[in-house]
Design a protein around this motif. Sequence first.
Motif, PDB file in Angstrom:
ATOM      1  N   THR A   1     -76.565  -0.174  16.876  1.00  0.00           N
ATOM      2  CA  THR A   1     -77.316   0.388  17.116  1.00  0.00           C
ATOM      3  C   THR A   1     -78.920  -0.729  17.478  1.00  0.00           C
ATOM      4  OG1 THR A   1     -78.592   1.534  16.253  1.00  0.00           O
ATOM      5  CG2 THR A   1     -76.999   2.663  17.887  1.00  0.00           C
ATOM      6  N   ALA A   2     -78.757  -1.793  16.658  1.00  0.00           N
ATOM      7  CA  ALA A   2     -79.621  -2.503  16.201  1.00  0.00           C
ATOM      8  C   ALA A   2     -80.071  -3.328  17.464  1.00  0.00           C
ATOM      9  CB  ALA A   2     -79.111  -3.712  14.991  1.00  0.00           C
ATOM     10  N   ALA A   3     -79.799  -3.329  18.560  1.00  0.00           N
ATOM     11  CA  ALA A   3     -79.865  -4.029  19.647  1.00  0.00           C
ATOM     12  C   ALA A   3     -80.397  -3.071  20.605  1.00  0.00           C
ATOM     13  CB  ALA A   3     -79.074  -5.398  20.736  1.00  0.00           C
ATOM     14  N   ALA A   4     -80.552  -2.001  20.666  1.00  0.00           N
ATOM     15  CA  ALA A   4     -81.373  -0.993  21.318  1.00  0.00           C
ATOM     16  C   ALA A   4     -81.681  -1.464  22.282  1.00  0.00           C
ATOM     17  CB  ALA A   4     -81.261   0.346  20.931  1.00  0.00           C
ATOM     18  N   PRO A   5     -82.501  -0.508  23.121  1.00  0.00           N
ATOM     19  CA  PRO A   5     -81.166  -0.158  24.436  1.00  0.00           C
ATOM     20  C   PRO A   5     -79.964  -0.688  24.126  1.00  0.00           C
ATOM     21  CG  PRO A   5     -83.053  -1.048  25.467  1.00  0.00           C
ATOM     22  CD  PRO A   5     -83.473  -1.232  24.532  1.00  0.00           C
ATOM     23  N   ILE A   6     -79.274  -0.270  24.110  1.00  0.00           N
ATOM     24  CA  ILE A   6     -77.299  -0.302  24.162  1.00  0.00           C
ATOM     25  C   ILE A   6     -76.676   0.619  25.050  1.00  0.00           C
ATOM     26  CG2 ILE A   6     -76.924  -0.153  21.970  1.00  0.00           C
ATOM     27  CD1 ILE A   6     -74.999  -2.690  21.656  1.00  0.00           C
ATOM     28  N   ALA A   7     -75.507   0.048  26.155  1.00  0.00           N
ATOM     29  CA  ALA A   7     -75.027   0.880  26.341  1.00  0.00           C
ATOM     30  C   ALA A   7     -73.351   1.104  25.082  1.00  0.00           C
ATOM     31  CB  ALA A   7     -74.356   0.899  27.381  1.00  0.00           C
ATOM     32  N   LEU A   8     -72.693   2.345  24.873  1.00  0.00           N
ATOM     33  CA  LEU A   8     -71.790   2.085  24.153  1.00  0.00           C
ATOM     34  C   LEU A   8     -70.445   3.213  24.238  1.00  0.00           C
ATOM     35  CD1 LEU A   8     -73.384   2.740  20.393  1.00  0.00           C
ATOM     36  CD2 LEU A   8     -72.238   0.368  21.364  1.00  0.00           C
TER      37      LEU A   8
ATOM     38  N   VAL B   1     -61.770   9.279  13.489  1.00  0.00           N
ATOM     39  CA  VAL B   1     -62.250   7.664  13.080  1.00  0.00           C
ATOM     40  C   VAL B   1     -63.600   6.599  14.246  1.00  0.00           C
ATOM     41  CG1 VAL B   1     -61.319   5.534  12.347  1.00  0.00           C
ATOM     42  CG2 VAL B   1     -60.115   7.620  11.450  1.00  0.00           C
ATOM     43  N   LEU B   2     -64.291   6.649  13.755  1.00  0.00           N
ATOM     44  CA  LEU B   2     -64.866   5.809  14.575  1.00  0.00           C
ATOM     45  C   LEU B   2     -64.541   4.201  15.048  1.00  0.00           C
ATOM     46  CD1 LEU B   2     -67.446   5.364  16.361  1.00  0.00           C
ATOM     47  CD2 LEU B   2     -68.854   5.085  14.544  1.00  0.00           C
ATOM     48  N   THR B   3     -64.248   3.641  16.299  1.00  0.00           N
ATOM     49  CA  THR B   3     -64.134   2.092  15.971  1.00  0.00           C
ATOM     50  C   THR B   3     -65.919   2.108  16.840  1.00  0.00           C
ATOM     51  OG1 THR B   3     -61.791   3.057  17.483  1.00  0.00           O
ATOM     52  CG2 THR B   3     -62.989   0.384  17.529  1.00  0.00           C
ATOM     53  N   PRO B   4     -65.758   0.702  15.821  1.00  0.00           N
ATOM     54  CA  PRO B   4     -66.801  -0.001  15.688  1.00  0.00           C
ATOM     55  C   PRO B   4     -67.105  -0.690  17.145  1.00  0.00           C
ATOM     56  CG  PRO B   4     -65.392  -1.427  13.855  1.00  0.00           C
ATOM     57  CD  PRO B   4     -64.450  -0.139  14.418  1.00  0.00           C
ATOM     58  N   GLY B   5     -68.767  -0.508  17.644  1.00  0.00           N
ATOM     59  CA  GLY B   5     -69.031  -1.047  19.073  1.00  0.00           C
ATOM     60  C   GLY B   5     -68.513   0.570  19.907  1.00  0.00           C
ATOM     61  N   THR B   6     -68.217   1.560  19.795  1.00  0.00           N
ATOM     62  CA  THR B   6     -68.530   2.887  20.202  1.00  0.00           C
ATOM     63  C   THR B   6     -68.724   3.738  19.556  1.00  0.00           C
ATOM     64  OG1 THR B   6     -66.488   3.631  18.864  1.00  0.00           O
ATOM     65  CG2 THR B   6     -65.870   2.155  20.522  1.00  0.00           C
ATOM     66  N   ALA B   7     -69.188   4.662  20.081  1.00  0.00           N
ATOM     67  CA  ALA B   7     -69.523   6.025  19.840  1.00  0.00           C
ATOM     68  C   ALA B   7     -68.950   7.103  20.055  1.00  0.00           C
ATOM     69  CB  ALA B   7     -71.207   6.304  20.553  1.00  0.00           C
ATOM     70  N   ILE B   8     -69.484   8.627  19.197  1.00  0.00           N
ATOM     71  CA  ILE B   8     -68.561   9.576  19.505  1.00  0.00           C
ATOM     72  C   ILE B   8     -69.734  10.683  19.984  1.00  0.00           C
ATOM     73  CG2 ILE B   8     -67.447  11.565  18.622  1.00  0.00           C
ATOM     74  CD1 ILE B   8     -65.625   8.897  17.480  1.00  0.00           C
ATOM     75  N   ARG B   9     -68.772  11.587  20.552  1.00  0.00           N
ATOM     76  CA  ARG B   9     -70.188  12.553  20.687  1.00  0.00           C
ATOM     77  C   ARG B   9     -69.851  13.440  19.912  1.00  0.00           C
ATOM     78  NH1 ARG B   9     -70.405  16.235  26.467  1.00  0.00           N
ATOM     79  NH2 ARG B   9     -68.061  16.424  25.890  1.00  0.00           N
TER      80      ARG B   9
ATOM     81  N   ALA C   1     -66.489   7.342  29.957  1.00  0.00           N
ATOM     82  CA  ALA C   1     -67.885   7.704  30.153  1.00  0.00           C
ATOM     83  C   ALA C   1     -68.929   5.780  28.666  1.00  0.00           C
ATOM     84  CB  ALA C   1     -67.784   8.977  29.435  1.00  0.00           C
ATOM     85  N   VAL C   2     -69.802   6.201  28.832  1.00  0.00           N
ATOM     86  CA  VAL C   2     -70.444   5.152  28.223  1.00  0.00           C
ATOM     87  C   VAL C   2     -71.978   6.234  27.482  1.00  0.00           C
ATOM     88  CG1 VAL C   2     -72.101   2.899  28.468  1.00  0.00           C
ATOM     89  CG2 VAL C   2     -69.746   3.144  29.673  1.00  0.00           C
ATOM     90  N   VAL C   3     -72.260   5.661  26.417  1.00  0.00           N
ATOM     91  CA  VAL C   3     -73.860   6.922  26.128  1.00  0.00           C
ATOM     92  C   VAL C   3     -74.918   5.186  26.579  1.00  0.00           C
ATOM     93  CG1 VAL C   3     -73.394   6.407  24.193  1.00  0.00           C
ATOM     94  CG2 VAL C   3     -74.940   7.591  25.128  1.00  0.00           C
ATOM     95  N   GLU C   4     -75.914   5.475  26.891  1.00  0.00           N
ATOM     96  CA  GLU C   4     -76.517   4.620  26.583  1.00  0.00           C
ATOM     97  C   GLU C   4     -77.701   4.930  25.866  1.00  0.00           C
ATOM     98  OE1 GLU C   4     -79.024   4.494  30.618  1.00  0.00           O
ATOM     99  OE2 GLU C   4     -77.315   3.047  31.362  1.00  0.00           O
TER     100      GLU C   4
END
Length: 404
Positions: free
Chosen positions: A68-75, A90-98, A131-134
């Motif tokens: 999230t360091a470069a936020a705003p960002i879409a994952l 397990v969370l895959t790097p570069g993604t998000a989990i609701r 889906a993508v989360v901003e």
Amino acid sequence: MTVRIPLEQHALHVADLLAPVLSSPAVETVPIEDALGRVTADDVRSDVDLPLFRNSQMDGFAVRAADTAAAPIALEVSGDVPAGHAVPVVLTPGTAIRIMTGAPLPTGADAVVPVEDTELVLGRDDDLAGAVVEIRTSRAAGEYVRERGSDLARGEVIVPAGTALAARHLAALASAGVREVRVRARVRVGILTTGSELSGGETVEFGQVFDANGIALAALVTEAGAAVSFRGTSADDPAAFRAVLDDAVAVSDLVLTSGGISQGAFEVVREVLEPLGARVTTVAMQPGGPQATAVLGGVPIVCFPGNPVSTQVSFTVFVRAALRNAAGLQPLDPASALLATPVHSVAGRRQFLRGRVTTDGAVEQISGAGSHLVAGMARADVLIDIPADTTDLEVGADVTVWTL
């Protein structure tokens, strides 16, 4: 001529009488569902960490803070974790989990972005697939994450010994999986009211009165943290009284009686207990002058006069503190207050006048001194303690009050 002893002398006698049965209360184990108001006998320690596992503090999205360091960002949204989810994720790097509040944090995630700081764009089928989360703002590691054991570590004390258990304590115990707790056993108190004039039914005959003392004493005993083990009444017949008294003694650690100890005729309590070594006396107090004590089968018996206010005042002055102490409850010590109204007292007797605390913290007398004035007692919230050598006090005088 009646010899009246000082209140302090009788109070010490009653305290000494009760000490052997109240100084070392027994312990019992009860389910936490039945433990409200009970006092813990030991420290209650946790067998688990609280929280039980690393979880989310918010509804939102579990992420790697670095992503999230470069936020705003879409994952990309790679999964969904509801509360109560039992399968590790397990969370895959570069993604998000609701993730929902209280749900286990996915392995690899170190922060949660609250849902209000995001915007979810669903996939073609209007679900999380594709889906993508901003993410609007960056997050630091640990934000909105509840670490395992951060509230309480395994082996730590949840509730210390001597705690009167309230709802908040029971919630903490239940959260740690505690299902039962060791508490002080309640002192068993038998209650016996006497008098041929008493009626326990819905109607009274001419010359009779309703029995208020049995109800009052049972409530006072319960408020003081003890258990009512027996409730009975007896007419002014020695054989009948002795039979009911024996029943009360058989199931009690302490027996309280009302009535039957004055100087007149038909004083059945005095008639039965004096030959057994009872101490019958008159205390220099009003209400509550006649008092008596005895021991039967190792069980102390404390006898109060039968007028309703006398009974309640006698319990408050002579017995309440001992029962509350045995139960582990906070003492209701006498306190100081300023008089809002002038008072007059009888010389030579310690008066307990019915009073009420005013909005500014002063105290006013609200009833006469009669020991039969139960409605006046009901309107009171304190007893105004007037020393035996005092007859008149003016507004603003400093007095001692006992909380009712």
